[in-house]
Design an enzyme around this catalytic site. Structure first.
Site, PDB file in Angstrom:
ATOM      1  N   THR A 186       1.276 -11.594  12.800  1.00  0.00           N
ATOM      2  CA  THR A 186       0.537 -10.440  12.285  1.00  0.00           C
ATOM      3  C   THR A 186      -0.855 -10.514  12.902  1.00  0.00           C
ATOM      4  O   THR A 186      -1.382 -11.604  13.138  1.00  0.00           O
ATOM      5  CB  THR A 186       0.410 -10.470  10.751  1.00  0.00           C
ATOM      6  OG1 THR A 186      -0.340 -11.625  10.398  1.00  0.00           O
ATOM      7  CG2 THR A 186       1.750 -10.501  10.089  1.00  0.00           C
ATOM      8  N   GLU A 332       5.913  -8.448   8.172  1.00  0.00           N
ATOM      9  CA  GLU A 332       6.693  -9.321   7.290  1.00  0.00           C
ATOM     10  C   GLU A 332       8.012  -8.687   6.864  1.00  0.00           C
ATOM     11  O   GLU A 332       8.850  -9.344   6.257  1.00  0.00           O
ATOM     12  CB  GLU A 332       5.868  -9.644   6.029  1.00  0.00           C
ATOM     13  CG  GLU A 332       4.730 -10.615   6.246  1.00  0.00           C
ATOM     14  CD  GLU A 332       3.442  -9.949   6.710  1.00  0.00           C
ATOM     15  OE1 GLU A 332       3.499  -8.816   7.219  1.00  0.00           O
ATOM     16  OE2 GLU A 332       2.370 -10.571   6.558  1.00  0.00           O
ATOM     17  N   LYS A 440     -13.606   0.643  -6.002  1.00  0.00           N
ATOM     18  CA  LYS A 440     -13.487   0.633  -7.459  1.00  0.00           C
ATOM     19  C   LYS A 440     -14.787   1.133  -8.061  1.00  0.00           C
ATOM     20  O   LYS A 440     -15.746   0.397  -8.210  1.00  0.00           O
ATOM     21  CB  LYS A 440     -13.145  -0.765  -7.956  1.00  0.00           C
ATOM     22  CG  LYS A 440     -12.049  -0.719  -8.968  1.00  0.00           C
ATOM     23  CD  LYS A 440     -11.440  -2.072  -9.226  1.00  0.00           C
ATOM     24  CE  LYS A 440     -10.351  -1.919 -10.289  1.00  0.00           C
ATOM     25  NZ  LYS A 440      -9.802  -3.176 -10.715  1.00  0.00           N
ATOM     26  N   TRP A 445     -10.102   3.546  -9.572  1.00  0.00           N
ATOM     27  CA  TRP A 445      -9.778   3.471  -8.163  1.00  0.00           C
ATOM     28  C   TRP A 445     -10.013   4.773  -7.415  1.00  0.00           C
ATOM     29  O   TRP A 445      -9.648   5.842  -7.882  1.00  0.00           O
ATOM     30  CB  TRP A 445      -8.304   3.113  -7.988  1.00  0.00           C
ATOM     31  CG  TRP A 445      -8.008   1.680  -8.287  1.00  0.00           C
ATOM     32  CD1 TRP A 445      -8.902   0.679  -8.521  1.00  0.00           C
ATOM     33  CD2 TRP A 445      -6.706   1.097  -8.387  1.00  0.00           C
ATOM     34  NE1 TRP A 445      -8.236  -0.490  -8.755  1.00  0.00           N
ATOM     35  CE2 TRP A 445      -6.897  -0.264  -8.680  1.00  0.00           C
ATOM     36  CE3 TRP A 445      -5.412   1.596  -8.249  1.00  0.00           C
ATOM     37  CZ2 TRP A 445      -5.826  -1.138  -8.829  1.00  0.00           C
ATOM     38  CZ3 TRP A 445      -4.354   0.730  -8.395  1.00  0.00           C
ATOM     39  CH2 TRP A 445      -4.558  -0.622  -8.681  1.00  0.00           C
TER      40      TRP A 445
HETATM   41  P1  ADP Z   1      -0.841  -5.954  11.047  1.00  0.00           P
HETATM   42  O1  ADP Z   1      -0.482  -6.728  12.225  1.00  0.00           O
HETATM   43  O2  ADP Z   1      -2.068  -5.090  11.161  1.00  0.00           O
HETATM   44  O3  ADP Z   1      -0.728  -6.678   9.724  1.00  0.00           O
HETATM   45  P2  ADP Z   1       1.414  -4.513  10.160  1.00  0.00           P
HETATM   46  O4  ADP Z   1       2.194  -3.494  10.894  1.00  0.00           O
HETATM   47  O5  ADP Z   1       2.140  -5.687   9.650  1.00  0.00           O
HETATM   48  O6  ADP Z   1       0.295  -4.885  11.107  1.00  0.00           O
HETATM   49  O7  ADP Z   1       0.587  -3.818   8.992  1.00  0.00           O
HETATM   50  C1  ADP Z   1       1.224  -3.499   7.809  1.00  0.00           C
HETATM   51  C2  ADP Z   1       0.306  -2.654   6.957  1.00  0.00           C
HETATM   52  O8  ADP Z   1      -0.013  -1.426   7.598  1.00  0.00           O
HETATM   53  C3  ADP Z   1       0.923  -2.251   5.660  1.00  0.00           C
HETATM   54  O9  ADP Z   1       0.864  -3.276   4.686  1.00  0.00           O
HETATM   55  C4  ADP Z   1       0.099  -1.031   5.289  1.00  0.00           C
HETATM   56  O10 ADP Z   1      -1.123  -1.377   4.693  1.00  0.00           O
HETATM   57  C5  ADP Z   1      -0.192  -0.402   6.629  1.00  0.00           C
HETATM   58  N1  ADP Z   1       0.753   0.683   6.860  1.00  0.00           N
HETATM   59  C6  ADP Z   1       1.896   0.668   7.567  1.00  0.00           C
HETATM   60  N2  ADP Z   1       2.476   1.878   7.571  1.00  0.00           N
HETATM   61  C7  ADP Z   1       1.697   2.695   6.834  1.00  0.00           C
HETATM   62  C8  ADP Z   1       1.772   4.066   6.435  1.00  0.00           C
HETATM   63  N3  ADP Z   1       2.750   4.856   6.830  1.00  0.00           N
HETATM   64  N4  ADP Z   1       0.770   4.534   5.648  1.00  0.00           N
HETATM   65  C9  ADP Z   1      -0.239   3.760   5.244  1.00  0.00           C
HETATM   66  N5  ADP Z   1      -0.360   2.464   5.582  1.00  0.00           N
HETATM   67  C10 ADP Z   1       0.595   1.933   6.363  1.00  0.00           C
END
Ligand code: ADP
Length: 546
Positions: A186, A332, A440, A445
């Protein structure tokens, strides 16, 4: 217990390859590489070259479980590596070339990669790092002898020479289905990158899951172009699902940001379905508008990785007759967790309700359990209003990070995604925020995502971020940070007034700052941790909102 009397064959990526060879051998893979702007061949040829790779690994003494890295764009050689590495029992470690050199160094050392396959454009990055890359025995440059760059990389060889003399068949091992197949770190918006180690079983189940009609709805007659990089969570699983289905595959190489090339590929190859993050789609829409072109071939697209702004859905619908599916997931989760396809009857909804529904991140896939919980881990209702920590469980969700002792599942096996969401009674999930990005205000929120999406819908805004800034009375209030379009001179008050009537009054940001660019992570997401540091002392004007 009475056991069922059914066969139990392991779920292996190798079975996808074998099936495609028998059923779809002649289907095409088209790709853009540095040495050939339009390379085309068939699945049969691709898998013959994957066998050559496996033979080359054997001759080098590569063992099952060894990690082999790629630093590459989406093209046919990268596709061959996906299969040649994983099906021979080794682990395909895809590295994001946009990471900072220190991070690339960290993850190659952490993974102990033995070989690194690298696109010519990234050779110089590795040349500078190679003195510190102790595990790497040799580097293979993804090109042919004619285009091989001058390089000081140790034991450097070009890809075509690496496989050239090898036999085109290989006795693929009958692996246990839980064998590790690929590894992706990640990008880490916080802390060091963490390795997610996928298995054959999880990859095959995920490929089944994403192909379903209410998910990507993949069919043999489709022509699929993943613009999402193959170094980012296996291009959302597409390079496995597409050969399983027998669709045509188009791989745009390093040209993900080039609207003209993407459009030309779509029209000439007949792309019906394509996948990318919102930034790519916004850039393509802009290109099409300026060039006065219409996407004729494309029927539907998938937008994921970050929240999809309404303008993408509307402009594709109105200007190009293309249907937009919003999707959500994370590294993940292999990565797809939810996908937005409407249910029966939704078409009857008034336009604005239909659009709002389409903008939700979608319904959980079969194979992924979802729930939202409060701070005490109690499950919250699916009423479309209550916000909670989004937790998931399922066969393609990681249970631990590679070489890490950190416990990431709770006692019942749920993984906390770090996202905050609502789920409605029909199962449509909507991400409100990352838990650490929420504002917050007075204990209530405010969704930074919703404010950002509203800001981006202003025609003068190129990009926007909302962060929480300390406030004497309300503890936190939202600050809007905007990158205006080059030609757009937006006024301060005009920007803030834009929110009136679009969000509740007390959500309206207290102030706006105009900047020329925002910091991004290697996967193109806005790096809010950096913005929070940068604006930590920001003094907001006195606000009476709330
Ligand atoms: P990184 O390597 O940045 O962690 P990831 O692809 O694993 O990349 O990131 C996952 C995160 O991206 C999710 O937990 C969420 O917060 C955000 N995310 C993914 N798809 C969407 C979506 N369609 N809308 C909003 N947030 C998203």
């Amino acid at each position: 217990m009475l056991q069922g009397l059914m066969m139990n064959s392991p779920l292996l990526i190798t079975t996808i390859m074998r099936f495609a060879l028998l059923n779809h051998a002649g289907r095409e893979i088209v790709s853009v590489t540095e040495d050939n702007p339009r390379h085309r061949y068939t699945y049969a040829e691709a898998f013959a070259r994957a066998a050559q790779l496996a033979n080359a690994f054997r001759s080098l003494g590569i063992q099952q479980g060894d990690r082999i890295a790629t630093l590459a764009w989406n093209d046919h050689r990268h596709f061959e590596l996906y299969y040649g590495i994983s099906c021979s029992g080794s682990v395909c470690h895809t590295i994001n070339p946009r990471l900072f050199p220190e991070q690339i160094h960290y993850i190659i050392e952490h993974a102990e990669d033995r070989l690194v396959f690298v696109d010519p454009v990234f050779v110089s990055v590795l040349e500078q790092l190679q003195g510190k890359l102790n595990s790497v025995e040799s580097f293979v440059v993804l090109t042919d002898a004619e285009h091989m760059p001058e390089t000081t990389l140790r034991n450097a060889v070009c890809y075509e020479d690496f496989i050239g003399s090898q036999a085109v068949d290989f006795d693929w091992p009958n692996l246990d289905e839980t064998t590790a197949s690929s590894l992706c770190y990640t990008s880490g918006t916080m802390g060091d990158p963490k390795g997610v180690l996928f298995s054959h079983r999880a990859t095959v189940l995920h490929a089944y899951g994403i192909s379903l009609p209410d998910v990507m709805n993949l069919g043999q007659r489709d022509c699929v172009m993943p613009v999402v990089p193959m170094f980012h969570v296996n291009a959302w699983g597409v390079p496995y699902a597409v050969p399983m289905i027998g669709a045509k595959l188009v791989l745009p190489g390093s040209q993900a940001g080039n609207g003209a090339v993407l459009y030309e590929l779509m029209e000439s190859e007949g792309v019906s379905f394509s996948l990318a993050v919102p930034t790519v789609w916004l850039a393509l829409l802009e290109y099409l508008k300026q060039a006065g072109l219409q996407a004729e071939s494309l029927k539907r697209i998938c937008v994921g990785g970050a929240a999809c702004p309404a303008s993408i859905v509307e402009r594709f619908r109105d200007d190009h007759n293309v249907y937009v599916h919003h999707a959500w997931g994370m590294t993940e989760m292999s990565p797809v967790g939810a996908y937005n396809t409407l249910k029966a009857g939704a078409k009857e909804l008034p336009d604005h309700e239909l659009l709002a529904l389409q903008l939700r991140q979608g319904r959980g896939l079969f194979g992924v359990e979802m729930k939202i919980t409060d701070d005490a881990a109690n499950a919250l209702p699916w009423d479309g209003k209550t916000n909670g920590a989004l937790k998931v469980r399922g066969n393609w969700i990681c249970s631990a990070y590679y070489k890490s002792d950190e416990a990431i599942l709770d006692a019942d096996g749920w993984f906390d995604t770090g996202d905050v969401a609502t789920i409605d009674s029909e199962g449509f999930m909507q991400i409100t925020d990352r838990s650490k990005d929420l504002v917050k205000s007075g204990g209530e929120w405010i969704s930074s995502i919703e404010l950002e999406n509203t800001a981006v819908n202003h025609p003068g805004v190129a990009e926007a971020a909302v962060i929480a800034v300390a406030h004497e009375k309300w503890i936190e209030r939202p600050l809007l940070i905007v990158v205006p379009h080059e030609d757009g001179g937006i006024e301060h008050d005009e920007m803030l007034n834009w929110f009136a009537g679009k969000v509740v009054n007390w959500w309206i940001p207290d102030d706006v700052v105009f900047v020329s660019e925002l910091p991004h992570t290697a996967t193109g997401k806005i790096k809010k941790s950096k913005l929070r540091m940068q604006f930590s002392d920001y003094q907001l004007p006195i606000s009476n909102k709330h």
